[in-house]
Design a protein around this motif. Sequence first.
Motif, short mmCIF file in Angstrom:
data_model
loop_
_atom_site.label_atom_id
_atom_site.label_comp_id
_atom_site.label_asym_id
_atom_site.label_seq_id
_atom_site.Cartn_x
_atom_site.Cartn_y
_atom_site.Cartn_z
N TYR A 306 8.18 12.11 -10.13
CA TYR A 306 9.36 11.96 -9.28
C TYR A 306 9.41 10.67 -8.48
N ARG A 318 10.71 3.84 -3.34
CA ARG A 318 10.59 5.31 -3.43
C ARG A 318 9.26 5.78 -2.83
N ARG A 322 8.67 8.32 0.21
CA ARG A 322 7.87 9.52 0.01
C ARG A 322 6.76 9.61 1.05
N GLY A 365 18.71 13.55 3.80
CA GLY A 365 18.82 13.60 2.34
C GLY A 365 20.22 13.39 1.83
N GLU A 369 20.89 6.08 -1.05
CA GLU A 369 19.56 6.03 -1.66
C GLU A 369 18.57 5.26 -0.81
N TYR A 373 15.69 9.96 -0.09
CA TYR A 373 14.47 10.57 -0.62
C TYR A 373 13.49 10.93 0.49
N TRP A 376 14.26 14.42 1.51
CA TRP A 376 13.72 15.39 0.54
C TRP A 376 12.24 15.65 0.79
N GLN A 377 11.49 14.57 1.01
CA GLN A 377 10.05 14.72 1.18
C GLN A 377 9.69 15.35 2.52
#
Length: 500
Positions: A306, A318, A322, A365, A369, A373, A376-377
């Motif tokens: 991911y 990303r 994360r 989230g 972009e 992310y 999400w994390q």
Amino acid sequence: MTPRAAPSLLAELAPQPGRMRDALTITGLVLVTTTLAMALRVPEAALSCYLIFFAFRDNAGDTIFTALKLIAAASLAVGLGVLLLRGVLEDPMLRLAALAGFTFVGMFLSQASKLGPLAGTAGFVFAFMLTLVDVIPEPELINRAFEWIWVVLVLPLGLMAFWSALAGPRPLARAEEHIAALDRALLAPHGEQAKALLDEGLQPLDEYRKFARMLGEARGEEATRLLRRADDAYHRLALAEAGLIPAPARAAPPPEREPFLLPGAFSDPRPVRFAIKVLAAVMITYGFYTAFGLFQIHTAMITCFYVALGTRGETHHRIVLRFTGALIGAAIGMAVMFWLMPRADDIGGLLLLLAPPTFIAAWIGLGSERIAYAGWQLALCYFLVLLSGFGPPSGISAATSRIVGILFGSAVIWAVFATLWPESARDDARDAIAEMDTALSTAPPPDSGRAIARLRAPLARARRLAEMARYEREADLSADIALAETRYHAFLHRSRHAPA
């Protein structure tokens, strides 16, 4: 985010139309999923709740269709997984080969087909199920584990589909909102909002129209009128941004049907190289935690699926998101577990502890972009801490191990992508500019919004990649982007003054 990234973090977190509604919807779905998981004793509630973030879409049609696709994929994966394991259960080498095969095919198709991330997710599900043999050696227990995996996946997806059908935002309404946003942007055609809408092209409106047709909201002549209005709105804004008088489009061609395999799927070496790089990272992480008996950090392998993206800049971006989201989510989760969880002795208390961080994660989230992310994390790591069982967490070892796995997997994917066929976002941005220049030199005068959007697409891609290139510490491409935009606007001026 880098200090030079635009817009600022505060602007990214600012309220947007529909953001509050969607954040509350996600929070509510997470709370209902948690309640059902605890009542029915469904394991891995954290994964079920995280799946809501992964599968949520901004309109009912897309959400329902995505949920149904994922339910079908999960059912197929579980069914085939049971049959496959019967053939490879006793042979570790065959099992390893199957894991490698599913990983490679899934990641290749994620780059070379219109399935995109869905193909990578399917590859992950197959690969992860094959690793369960390492901790569940009994065939009967593996079958039961697969059955529970199906429940874990289908429970939140079914809830999402039901809620969307009942009260989700209708795709026709979202299309009307988007057209209205294009019209409002005419008041400031050189602003960031106008640029963002133009860079998106007509794809969002095409998606809304498609799902409106699927739900019976816009068919036949009504769908044709919606297509025309969307094309006109985009055409007017594109002309205004170029300093021209806004005018309706002369034609509104329907969107072209996208082939299953993207152009250059086999001639371009990058999809194969991407799949090999992800496969290498998966094998390194899987081999490490298997050799040392550390299955509790299996999130390292999951991370490889991911975090990986096409270029070093995108992957580094990303990974930064994360890391940031994981650390914030873990910190909040541990603070809640130590100071507040002892006072929450029933499901109501648990839901009260879940709701605020879930809402915050959902709000982040739902951003662009640049930050999405991280939300999400944040949610994932918070869920891993609080939802590790069917009662109050007795310790932090399980959650800590999973978070360590996320960090380890991020480090491995960074190292692999930095050393094996490193691809630069800066180079890809320059290639996109060259693609735009080629198109401008051969294209006829555009007479529709779709024709302008097609010409603008490489410029939008170059702008996005130039921002990602900052994570590679490469030279700034702002001047190159500005010159390319000037050439694009000059082409529109020439086209407007060309003889009919």
